[in-house]
Design an enzyme around this catalytic site. Sequence first.
Site, PDB file in Angstrom:
ATOM      1  N   GLU A  37      11.163  52.547   9.694  1.00 36.65           N
ATOM      2  CA  GLU A  37      10.754  51.625   8.633  1.00 36.65           C
ATOM      3  C   GLU A  37      11.696  51.707   7.436  1.00 36.65           C
ATOM      4  O   GLU A  37      12.009  50.687   6.817  1.00 36.65           O
ATOM      5  CB  GLU A  37       9.306  51.922   8.194  1.00 36.65           C
ATOM      6  CG  GLU A  37       8.245  51.588   9.222  1.00 36.65           C
ATOM      7  CD  GLU A  37       8.194  50.108   9.562  1.00 36.65           C
ATOM      8  OE1 GLU A  37       8.656  49.275   8.752  1.00 36.65           O
ATOM      9  OE2 GLU A  37       7.696  49.769  10.649  1.00 36.65           O
ATOM     10  N   TYR A 120       4.474  48.777   1.116  1.00 33.74           N
ATOM     11  CA  TYR A 120       4.762  48.328   2.476  1.00 33.74           C
ATOM     12  C   TYR A 120       4.965  49.513   3.417  1.00 33.74           C
ATOM     13  O   TYR A 120       4.367  49.570   4.499  1.00 33.74           O
ATOM     14  CB  TYR A 120       6.004  47.428   2.525  1.00 33.74           C
ATOM     15  CG  TYR A 120       6.478  47.259   3.954  1.00 33.74           C
ATOM     16  CD1 TYR A 120       5.803  46.404   4.818  1.00 33.74           C
ATOM     17  CD2 TYR A 120       7.521  48.029   4.462  1.00 33.74           C
ATOM     18  CE1 TYR A 120       6.172  46.301   6.142  1.00 33.74           C
ATOM     19  CE2 TYR A 120       7.898  47.937   5.789  1.00 33.74           C
ATOM     20  CZ  TYR A 120       7.225  47.068   6.625  1.00 33.74           C
ATOM     21  OH  TYR A 120       7.574  46.989   7.945  1.00 33.74           O
ATOM     22  N   ASP A 138       5.266  42.276   4.311  1.00 35.11           N
ATOM     23  CA  ASP A 138       6.701  42.200   4.082  1.00 35.11           C
ATOM     24  C   ASP A 138       7.106  40.729   4.039  1.00 35.11           C
ATOM     25  O   ASP A 138       6.244  39.840   3.997  1.00 35.11           O
ATOM     26  CB  ASP A 138       7.468  42.964   5.165  1.00 35.11           C
ATOM     27  CG  ASP A 138       7.423  42.272   6.525  1.00 35.11           C
ATOM     28  OD1 ASP A 138       6.574  41.375   6.729  1.00 35.11           O
ATOM     29  OD2 ASP A 138       8.249  42.620   7.395  1.00 35.11           O
TER      30      ASP A 138
END
Length: 348
Positions: A37, A120, A138
């Site tokens: 991520e 996020y 996102d």
Amino acid sequence: MLNESKFKNNLIDWFNKNQREMPWRDTSNPYYIWLSEVMLQQTQVKTVIDYYHRFIERFPTVSELSKAHEDEVLKYWEGLGYYSRARNFHNAIQDVHHNYNGEVPQSPEIFGKLKGVGPYTQAAVMSIAYNLPLATVDGNVFRVWSRLNNDVRDIKLQSTRKAFETELQPYVESDSGTFNQAMMELGALVCTPKNALCLFCPVQEHCEAFSNGTVETLPVKTTKVKKKRIKQHVYIIKTINNEILIEKRMQKLLNNMWEFPMFEATEENQINSVLGTHIQFRDQPAYKLKHQFTHITWDIEVYFAKTTINKNDVRLPENMKWMNMDEKEDYNFPVSMTKIYKFLLTHS
């Protein structure tokens, strides 16, 4: 109004059949999921995959990464850009190693306080690794959710993010990791920024923007501020032994990375002021390139010294040193400097 159950089932069925193969989707290791991520922020999937494999091969555990020196971590990040991501991740992993027994915290509150973890990343890692009920928002999700609801709220506003997280909450009460990934995958493959593939969309029947013909006008986003442009001069100075001068950046941007001496363009030759020398440079740049960051653009001109020098005649500042051309891999160079290095290999 969305039929929650039918919409979610349609979306997840599509995802299970059409999702792209990604190495981090084959693991439940929260460290690997977290790493992916971080790498994927501002970077395309196809670029990240090779970096991801190399990184976990060298740093397979939280413990291994925690013990690594920052310079080596940045070396394995070299070329991905946005180097603050690597520094923050390294810092957070050290925190996990020393304060949480090397286990990525399962508490969203604790995880969210680690260095570099924003809303996020918190939602993505906690939902995918631990199936906790947090909604990821996102760019892809902003676009998909705006279109599904024909929503004209400005996605640049923090209030819009908060509202979307609240509205998506019912969908992540179960199978949160799968749902979040499905929403992001839909935005990446079908509900794209331009030329959306609406005819192939698995949730087309639920989409108000498709019904209203407003897909291409959504999401609403305030105009970006024009990037600042800075003209930079890079100076190539070599010794009689073919060593080249490099410096470690002290500025916040690309801090602690190595570069060929670079200064904002002025009438003065600033490199001579720093070195206390009178080195003459060629009048015309040997190479030009443009390098873009999120908020600024560098217009770089590269100037060669007219002659080589004896390094014993120059007293270098602490952040400068001489490098043999074949030692480049020992230093962390940003992308712009790597391009200059490659130019030097064939033009000097």
